[in-house]
Scaffold this motif. Structure first.
Motif, PDB file in Angstrom:
ATOM      1  N   SER A  77      19.165  -2.514 -15.142  1.00 47.38           N
ATOM      2  CA  SER A  77      17.776  -2.920 -14.901  1.00 47.38           C
ATOM      3  C   SER A  77      17.224  -2.258 -13.644  1.00 47.38           C
ATOM      4  CB  SER A  77      17.683  -4.446 -14.799  1.00 47.38           C
ATOM      5  OG  SER A  77      18.619  -4.945 -13.851  1.00 47.38           O
ATOM      6  N   GLY A  78      17.512  -0.970 -13.487  1.00 52.45           N
ATOM      7  CA  GLY A  78      16.933  -0.237 -12.367  1.00 52.45           C
ATOM      8  C   GLY A  78      15.472   0.091 -12.634  1.00 52.45           C
ATOM      9  N   GLY A  79      14.860   0.797 -11.705  1.00 52.42           N
ATOM     10  CA  GLY A  79      13.467   1.208 -11.848  1.00 52.42           C
ATOM     11  C   GLY A  79      12.502   0.178 -11.319  1.00 52.42           C
TER      12      GLY A  79
ATOM     13  N   SER B  58      26.111  10.527 -11.085  1.00 48.93           N
ATOM     14  CA  SER B  58      26.375  11.513 -12.140  1.00 48.93           C
ATOM     15  C   SER B  58      25.408  11.335 -13.304  1.00 48.93           C
ATOM     16  CB  SER B  58      27.835  11.457 -12.606  1.00 48.93           C
ATOM     17  OG  SER B  58      28.116  10.231 -13.219  1.00 48.93           O
ATOM     18  N   GLU B  59      25.105  10.086 -13.664  1.00 46.96           N
ATOM     19  CA  GLU B  59      24.181   9.839 -14.785  1.00 46.96           C
ATOM     20  C   GLU B  59      22.757  10.272 -14.405  1.00 46.96           C
ATOM     21  OE1 GLU B  59      25.652   8.996 -17.450  1.00 46.96           O
ATOM     22  OE2 GLU B  59      24.014   8.479 -18.799  1.00 46.96           O
ATOM     23  N   GLY B  60      22.347   9.972 -13.166  1.00 47.48           N
ATOM     24  CA  GLY B  60      21.024  10.398 -12.709  1.00 47.48           C
ATOM     25  C   GLY B  60      20.913  11.916 -12.685  1.00 47.48           C
ATOM     26  N   GLY B  61      21.975  12.579 -12.242  1.00 46.49           N
ATOM     27  CA  GLY B  61      21.979  14.041 -12.227  1.00 46.49           C
ATOM     28  C   GLY B  61      21.868  14.627 -13.624  1.00 46.49           C
ATOM     29  N   LYS B  62      22.557  13.965 -14.584  1.00 44.90           N
ATOM     30  CA  LYS B  62      22.481  14.437 -15.980  1.00 44.90           C
ATOM     31  C   LYS B  62      21.063  14.304 -16.523  1.00 44.90           C
ATOM     32  CE  LYS B  62      27.020  13.091 -17.630  1.00 44.90           C
ATOM     33  NZ  LYS B  62      27.671  12.041 -18.411  1.00 44.90           N
ATOM     34  N   ILE B  63      20.402  13.199 -16.190  1.00 42.07           N
ATOM     35  CA  ILE B  63      19.028  12.978 -16.670  1.00 42.07           C
ATOM     36  C   ILE B  63      18.109  14.088 -16.148  1.00 42.07           C
ATOM     37  CG2 ILE B  63      17.006  11.467 -16.429  1.00 42.07           C
ATOM     38  CD1 ILE B  63      19.025   9.089 -16.457  1.00 42.07           C
ATOM     39  N   ALA B 107       7.516  15.122 -18.367  1.00 37.77           N
ATOM     40  CA  ALA B 107       8.860  15.086 -17.791  1.00 37.77           C
ATOM     41  C   ALA B 107       9.022  13.886 -16.863  1.00 37.77           C
ATOM     42  CB  ALA B 107       9.135  16.378 -17.029  1.00 37.77           C
ATOM     43  N   CYS B 108       7.995  13.613 -16.055  1.00 34.84           N
ATOM     44  CA  CYS B 108       8.074  12.493 -15.113  1.00 34.84           C
ATOM     45  C   CYS B 108       8.236  11.177 -15.873  1.00 34.84           C
ATOM     46  CB  CYS B 108       6.828  12.468 -14.234  1.00 34.84           C
ATOM     47  SG  CYS B 108       6.927  11.300 -12.871  1.00 34.84           S
ATOM     48  N   ARG B 109       7.448  11.018 -16.933  1.00 36.54           N
ATOM     49  CA  ARG B 109       7.520   9.803 -17.754  1.00 36.54           C
ATOM     50  C   ARG B 109       8.891   9.660 -18.405  1.00 36.54           C
ATOM     51  NH1 ARG B 109       4.371   5.692 -20.355  1.00 36.54           N
ATOM     52  NH2 ARG B 109       6.043   4.394 -21.136  1.00 36.54           N
ATOM     53  N   TRP B 110       9.392  10.777 -18.922  1.00 39.15           N
ATOM     54  CA  TRP B 110      10.691  10.757 -19.608  1.00 39.15           C
ATOM     55  C   TRP B 110      11.799  10.386 -18.623  1.00 39.15           C
ATOM     56  CZ3 TRP B 110      15.325  13.485 -19.342  1.00 39.15           C
ATOM     57  CH2 TRP B 110      16.168  13.347 -20.454  1.00 39.15           C
ATOM     58  N   ILE B 111      11.748  10.960 -17.430  1.00 38.24           N
ATOM     59  CA  ILE B 111      12.805  10.716 -16.440  1.00 38.24           C
ATOM     60  C   ILE B 111      12.846   9.244 -16.034  1.00 38.24           C
ATOM     61  CG2 ILE B 111      13.529  11.152 -14.059  1.00 38.24           C
ATOM     62  CD1 ILE B 111      12.386  14.055 -14.466  1.00 38.24           C
ATOM     63  N   ILE B 112      11.709   8.645 -15.736  1.00 35.16           N
ATOM     64  CA  ILE B 112      11.751   7.241 -15.301  1.00 35.16           C
ATOM     65  C   ILE B 112      12.225   6.342 -16.440  1.00 35.16           C
ATOM     66  CG2 ILE B 112       9.260   6.845 -15.682  1.00 35.16           C
ATOM     67  CD1 ILE B 112      11.542   5.140 -13.055  1.00 35.16           C
ATOM     68  N   GLN B 117      16.934   3.097 -18.583  1.00 28.92           N
ATOM     69  CA  GLN B 117      17.834   2.811 -19.698  1.00 28.92           C
ATOM     70  C   GLN B 117      19.301   3.075 -19.381  1.00 28.92           C
ATOM     71  OE1 GLN B 117      17.317   1.519 -22.816  1.00 28.92           O
ATOM     72  NE2 GLN B 117      15.275   1.059 -22.020  1.00 28.92           N
ATOM     73  N   ARG B 118      19.570   4.079 -18.550  1.00 26.66           N
ATOM     74  CA  ARG B 118      20.934   4.620 -18.487  1.00 26.66           C
ATOM     75  C   ARG B 118      21.648   4.482 -17.160  1.00 26.66           C
ATOM     76  NH1 ARG B 118      19.903  10.617 -20.681  1.00 26.66           N
ATOM     77  NH2 ARG B 118      21.888  10.964 -19.621  1.00 26.66           N
ATOM     78  N   VAL B 119      20.922   4.516 -16.049  1.00 26.06           N
ATOM     79  CA  VAL B 119      21.594   4.587 -14.748  1.00 26.06           C
ATOM     80  C   VAL B 119      22.101   3.196 -14.345  1.00 26.06           C
ATOM     81  CG1 VAL B 119      21.323   5.168 -12.308  1.00 26.06           C
ATOM     82  CG2 VAL B 119      20.195   6.556 -14.056  1.00 26.06           C
ATOM     83  N   PRO B 120      23.395   3.090 -13.990  1.00 25.59           N
ATOM     84  CA  PRO B 120      23.973   1.774 -13.684  1.00 25.59           C
ATOM     85  C   PRO B 120      23.495   1.207 -12.349  1.00 25.59           C
ATOM     86  CG  PRO B 120      25.644   3.469 -13.405  1.00 25.59           C
ATOM     87  CD  PRO B 120      24.421   4.150 -13.969  1.00 25.59           C
ATOM     88  N   ILE B 121      22.285   0.648 -12.399  1.00 27.56           N
ATOM     89  CA  ILE B 121      21.661  -0.035 -11.269  1.00 27.56           C
ATOM     90  C   ILE B 121      21.129  -1.360 -11.804  1.00 27.56           C
ATOM     91  CG2 ILE B 121      19.755   0.029  -9.598  1.00 27.56           C
ATOM     92  CD1 ILE B 121      19.972   3.091  -9.644  1.00 27.56           C
ATOM     93  N   TRP B 122      21.332  -2.429 -11.017  1.00 30.45           N
ATOM     94  CA  TRP B 122      20.926  -3.754 -11.476  1.00 30.45           C
ATOM     95  C   TRP B 122      20.023  -4.421 -10.456  1.00 30.45           C
ATOM     96  CZ3 TRP B 122      25.844  -1.761 -11.753  1.00 30.45           C
ATOM     97  CH2 TRP B 122      26.332  -1.529 -13.047  1.00 30.45           C
TER      98      TRP B 122
END
Lengths: 79, 146
Positions: A77-79, B58-63, B107-112, B117-122
């Motif tokens: 739930s980042g962002g 690593s996931e953010g870098g891949k995005i 690109a900006c919209r896609w990245i955010i 969806q993917r980066v492990p942040i809570w």
């Protein structure tokens, strides 16, 4: 086998710790999750989670090795 | 420089934007995510962000690498805060430069969207009534009963 587990977010709250070292005969993360889920009374279904082993996302049937670091990732739930 | 980073302190948007400099770029699109004082009808006092850092990086870098191959961009960069944030603070910064605006916006919209969806942040919201709770990507609570 010995595993190091890291917990984040709601799983860390439930477990009452951010990490633990455990002994388990679990051969893959799916079996291991069911073990710790029962012990810590996690409410999240495995289908809602992803799993990382040694810093990489893997499939639930990934073969575990002694000394692996395993992280069950709650929905993010980042962002 | 193109990269994804985690930041324990206030994000400096102007400094981040300098990473996007490119003489061939005719467009720059930046998205800033801010901490708002409400969610799902509840008053929010502050947020905590927790990250599983090695995988988040690593996931953010891949995005960002995927964005550079999917869209005609010159540069793409993103930063996510960790730790405790007050209302109004910047939680995430995404910036893209491109020759033309269509690619920069897309690109900006896609990245955010991919980061969310993917980066492990809570995100843990602390409410005015003293309760707190971890959220799902759709901003609904993780534990049904709260």
């Amino acid at each position: 086998m010995k595993f190091r587990l890291l917990y984040f977010a709601s799983l860390a709250d439930r477990a009452g710790c951010a990490e633990e070292s455990i002994d388990s005969a679990a051969g893959d993360p799916a079996v291991l999750y069911e073990e710790v889920r029962q012990r810590h009374e996690f409410t999240l279904e495995r289908a809602r989670l992803r799993v990382a082993v040694n810093g990489r996302i893997v499939a639930w049937d990934h073969r575990l090795q002694d000394g692996d670091e395993i992280v069950f990732l709650p929905p993010v739930s980042g962002g | 420089m193109n990269g994804f980073s985690l930041c324990p302190d206030a994000i400096d948007g102007a400094a981040e934007a300098r990473r996007l400099d490119d003489a061939g770029a005719g467009a720059c699109v930046v998205f800033e995510g801010w901490v708002r004082n409400h969610n799902e009808g509840r008053a929010v006092q502050r947020l905590d962000y927790q990250a599983f850092a090695p995988l988040a990086l690593s996931e953010g870098g891949k995005i960002l690498a995927e964005a550079r191959s999917r869209f005609a961009v010159r540069a793409a960069s993103a930063v996510h805060r960790t730790g405790s944030l007050a209302i109004g603070e910047m939680a995430v910064w995404v910036g893209v430069s491109a020759d033309h605006r269509d690619a920069a916006f897309a690109a900006c919209r896609w990245i955010i969207d991919e980061i969310k969806q993917r980066v492990p942040i809570w995100k843990n919201e602390h409410y005015a009534d003293g309760e707190s709770g971890w959220l799902h990507p759709d901003n609904s609570p993780v534990d049904g009963a709260r």
